[in-house]
Write an enzyme that holds these catalytic residues in place. Structure first.
Site, PDB file in Angstrom:
ATOM      1  N   VAL A  73      79.186 -47.344 -75.299  1.00  0.00           N
ATOM      2  CA  VAL A  73      80.257 -47.429 -74.304  1.00  0.00           C
ATOM      3  C   VAL A  73      81.489 -46.807 -74.934  1.00  0.00           C
ATOM      4  O   VAL A  73      81.784 -47.056 -76.111  1.00  0.00           O
ATOM      5  CB  VAL A  73      80.528 -48.894 -73.886  1.00  0.00           C
ATOM      6  CG1 VAL A  73      81.717 -48.991 -72.939  1.00  0.00           C
ATOM      7  CG2 VAL A  73      79.284 -49.506 -73.244  1.00  0.00           C
ATOM      8  N   GLU A 105      67.165 -51.067 -83.470  1.00  0.00           N
ATOM      9  CA  GLU A 105      67.669 -51.047 -84.843  1.00  0.00           C
ATOM     10  C   GLU A 105      69.180 -50.958 -84.762  1.00  0.00           C
ATOM     11  O   GLU A 105      69.722 -50.214 -83.945  1.00  0.00           O
ATOM     12  CB  GLU A 105      67.126 -49.833 -85.603  1.00  0.00           C
ATOM     13  CG  GLU A 105      65.635 -49.899 -85.795  1.00  0.00           C
ATOM     14  CD  GLU A 105      65.023 -48.540 -86.047  1.00  0.00           C
ATOM     15  OE1 GLU A 105      65.700 -47.526 -85.837  1.00  0.00           O
ATOM     16  OE2 GLU A 105      63.846 -48.512 -86.427  1.00  0.00           O
ATOM     17  N   ASN A 110      77.383 -53.311 -88.615  1.00  0.00           N
ATOM     18  CA  ASN A 110      77.956 -53.123 -87.286  1.00  0.00           C
ATOM     19  C   ASN A 110      78.099 -54.495 -86.630  1.00  0.00           C
ATOM     20  O   ASN A 110      77.282 -54.906 -85.810  1.00  0.00           O
ATOM     21  CB  ASN A 110      77.084 -52.181 -86.460  1.00  0.00           C
ATOM     22  CG  ASN A 110      77.712 -51.826 -85.136  1.00  0.00           C
ATOM     23  OD1 ASN A 110      78.604 -52.498 -84.644  1.00  0.00           O
ATOM     24  ND2 ASN A 110      77.225 -50.742 -84.545  1.00  0.00           N
ATOM     25  N   TYR A 117      74.212 -58.183 -79.453  1.00  0.00           N
ATOM     26  CA  TYR A 117      72.773 -58.402 -79.301  1.00  0.00           C
ATOM     27  C   TYR A 117      72.396 -59.864 -79.511  1.00  0.00           C
ATOM     28  O   TYR A 117      71.522 -60.383 -78.814  1.00  0.00           O
ATOM     29  CB  TYR A 117      71.992 -57.486 -80.236  1.00  0.00           C
ATOM     30  CG  TYR A 117      72.085 -56.034 -79.816  1.00  0.00           C
ATOM     31  CD1 TYR A 117      71.629 -55.622 -78.570  1.00  0.00           C
ATOM     32  CD2 TYR A 117      72.638 -55.079 -80.648  1.00  0.00           C
ATOM     33  CE1 TYR A 117      71.719 -54.302 -78.161  1.00  0.00           C
ATOM     34  CE2 TYR A 117      72.735 -53.753 -80.250  1.00  0.00           C
ATOM     35  CZ  TYR A 117      72.274 -53.376 -79.005  1.00  0.00           C
ATOM     36  OH  TYR A 117      72.371 -52.070 -78.602  1.00  0.00           O
TER      37      TYR A 117
END
Length: 155
Positions: A73, A105, A110, A117
């Protein structure tokens, strides 16, 4: 920001997807590579747009498993539910196709992606050592994340 529309994309959208990929992620994928990928059986894409494209998701389905290949995004459009809308749109099609598990992955460093997630139910299923190579920085491990679907719902 107005609410983004989620639309199916294909190889004809490769230039748009490549431009988004370059603007959203560290490693840009060329339009030719994205187009070739989308011409393969079982590979799908979605675009999110308000007045212009703001996000995308690419995924691959093989038998009863799927893999998120890339999701991004634009920085200016983040934190407005666009990634969630893309993931939910893909999930609807995955459930309809009988997919049992969704993998991806993500770089271990990050934190924003990992939080996203995990909020959506993904758990760690493995690790790929030194998977990501970054210019001027150390290599980073990839965490393999998995989301398991049960009949009619996500578990």
């Amino acid at each position: 920001m107005t609410e983004a529309r989620i639309e199916a994309a294909d190889a004809r959208h490769a230039k748009i997807l490549a431009a988004l990929h370059a603007a959203c992620l560290e490693e840009a994928w060329p339009a030719a590579d994205i187009g070739a990928l989308l011409r393969q059986p079982g590979v799908f894409a979605a675009l999110a747009a308000d007045s212009a494209p703001v996000g995308f998701m690419l995924w691959r389905v093989a038998a009863d498993e799927a893999e998120i290949l890339s999701l991004g995004v634009l920085p200016s459009a983040r934190r407005h539910g666009i990634a969630t809308a893309l993931l939910e749109a893909a999930t609807v099609s995955l459930l309809a196709a009988g997919v049992a598990s969704l993998f991806l992955e993500v770089a271990e460093d990050n934190q924003a992606a990992l939080a996203f997630y995990r909020i959506h139910g993904f758990g760690e299923a493995g690790r790929r050592s030194r998977y990501y190579r970054r210019a001027g920085r150390r290599e980073a491990d990839a965490l393999v994340l998995k989301l398991t679907f049960s009949v009619g719902k996500i578990t």
